[in-house]
Design a protein around this motif. Structure first.
Motif, PDB file in Angstrom:
ATOM      1  N   ILE A  11       0.402  -6.039  -4.789  1.00 48.34           N
ATOM      2  CA  ILE A  11       0.509  -4.858  -3.942  1.00 48.34           C
ATOM      3  C   ILE A  11       1.259  -3.786  -4.703  1.00 48.34           C
ATOM      4  N   ASN A  39      -0.236  -1.087   0.652  1.00 40.75           N
ATOM      5  CA  ASN A  39       0.368  -2.201   1.378  1.00 40.75           C
ATOM      6  C   ASN A  39       0.332  -1.919   2.868  1.00 40.75           C
ATOM      7  N   THR A 112      -5.022  -4.703   1.186  1.00 38.32           N
ATOM      8  CA  THR A 112      -4.128  -5.855   1.098  1.00 38.32           C
ATOM      9  C   THR A 112      -4.917  -7.163   1.136  1.00 38.32           C
TER      10      THR A 112
END
Length: 397
Positions: A11, A39, A112
């Motif tokens: 991330i 994220n 994500t």
């Protein structure tokens, strides 16, 4: 290299996440200043009151905004052409994130959640056409990431065909090299209960031309947000959209064009038709002319044709200009019913009222379909629109 069975998720963010209470309270003055992150945890929960979500039925797509997503590679079919390849790549591929970063929670959730990205590479100066089809994604909530990389001076038409069942959140990155001329057509003919939330990020090099066409005819809730970042001098973006919403269907598109270099040009034209109780369409168009974008020439417009009572179209054009040295900038929006003069003219030539209405709608949407440049696809989409119009006639009869 990471295998599909044991992916490694990394991330990254462009900047530290602002506290949630500040992000919700401090107004963003310029479109390019919106918070963005890859994220999902950096974004607050979506309530539906936010500027970017207030027109969206967030409860219907809650699983895509905040739920756990299956990010594994999926089955797809691709036609072949010289200079075009498709392959899977790991999350640490340097190209991922180079066209743009998520500005909303659904886009960040997809970012994500994906394990590998599908890469479509285009090279060669000869014109070619390729179709990539997804039709077996299933009803489980899924994340996807696609990179479309066009080499300098390449020429191609790429059709992204979507049909069948789907609960999909995804990001698509378009890297258009210097001097490339690329047409990307995204066709949504999903099943009636499908859910699809997508953000398309395009970055255009020097003298590049991107024609981006979104055609949405199927799906329960479909929200596709294209972004074009004109970073190369002389780059040109043409963004088109055609959509037909039936009863209970929500079709949404939020378009953003950022002129960030000198002598760039953009044209945005989206047209939609609506029929049936609860049919809903949303179009939001943002154009930002940055301080370096002298010589910009831009125009955006949205037109909606409401065919029956109980349908609703929202249309919001926005224009920000940070330099006075431009060629031109403008926007327009209109939503209405049939033109009585057009209907009268056709009926005076012996055409029945029902057929006259269908001719008007067909001509209204054909302006967009004809921009595709693929005769076979254009013919098929015209037939699909005709089928929609037949359904209107049957319902009215």
């Amino acid at each position: 290299m990471t295998s599909a069975s044991t992916p490694t998720k990394t991330i990254d963010t462009d900047r530290p996440a602002a506290p949630t209470h500040l992000r919700s309270a401090v107004p963003v003055q310029t479109r390019s200043d919106r918070f963005h992150s890859t994220n999902v945890a950096d974004f607050p929960d979506v309530t539906g009151r936010e500027a970017g979500w207030k027109y969206t039925p967030v409860a219907r797509i809650a699983e895509l905004i905040s739920g756990e997503l299956d990010g594994s590679p999926y089955a797809y079919e691709a036609t072949t052409a010289p200079g075009v390849t498709t392959s899977w790549t790991a999350r640490d591929d340097a190209r991922i994130g180079s066209a743009g970063k998520p500005e909303d929670r659904a886009s960040a959730n997809a970012w994500t959640g994906f394990e590998q990205a599908l890469v479509i590479s285009i090279a060669g100066e000869d014109a070619k056409e390729v179709t990539v089809t997804r039709s077996a994604l299933g009803n489980g909530a899924r994340a996807a990431h696609t990179i479309i990389e066009a080499a300098p001076f390449s020429r191609a038409t790429l059709i992204l065909q979507n049909d069948g069942p789907a609960h999909l959140a995804e990001n698509v990155e378009l890297l258009i090299g210097d001097g490339a001329h690329i047409t990307v057509v995204s066709v949504q003919e999903w099943d009636d209960d499908a859910l699809h939330v997508a953000t398309h990020f395009a970055s255009l090099g020097r003298d590049a031309l991107l024609k981006h066409v979104v055609v949405t005819l199927g799906g329960g809730v479909v929200r596709i947000n294209p972004t074009a970042h004109l970073v190369g001098t002389g780059s040109d973006a043409e963004l088109y959209g055609a959509y037909f919403a039936d009863a209970g269907q929500h079709l949404e598109q939020q378009v953003y064009v950022f002129h960030d270099a000198a002598n760039t040009r953009s044209r945005v034209t989206y047209k939609g038709a609506l029929q049936g109780a609860g049919a809903r369409t949303v179009w939001i168009g943002d154009v930002l002319i940055g301080p370096k974008a002298v010589g910009t020439d831009t125009y955006e417009q949205n037109r909606n044709l409401v065919l029956t009572d109980g349908a609703r179209a929202d249309s919001v054009p926005n224009l920000e200009i940070e330099t006075g040295d431009i060629v031109g900038a403008g926007h327009a929006s209109a939503t209405g019913r049939f033109d009585d003069e057009q209907l009268f003219y056709l009926q005076s030539r012996g055409i029945t009222e029902d057929e006259a209405r269908r001719l008007v709608v067909r001509g209204f949407l054909s302006e967009i379909v004809q921009q595709i440049g693929s005769p076979a696809l254009q013919e098929r989409l015209q037939a699909a629109i005709e089928a929609e119009l037949e359904a209107v006639a049957v319902a009215a009869g």
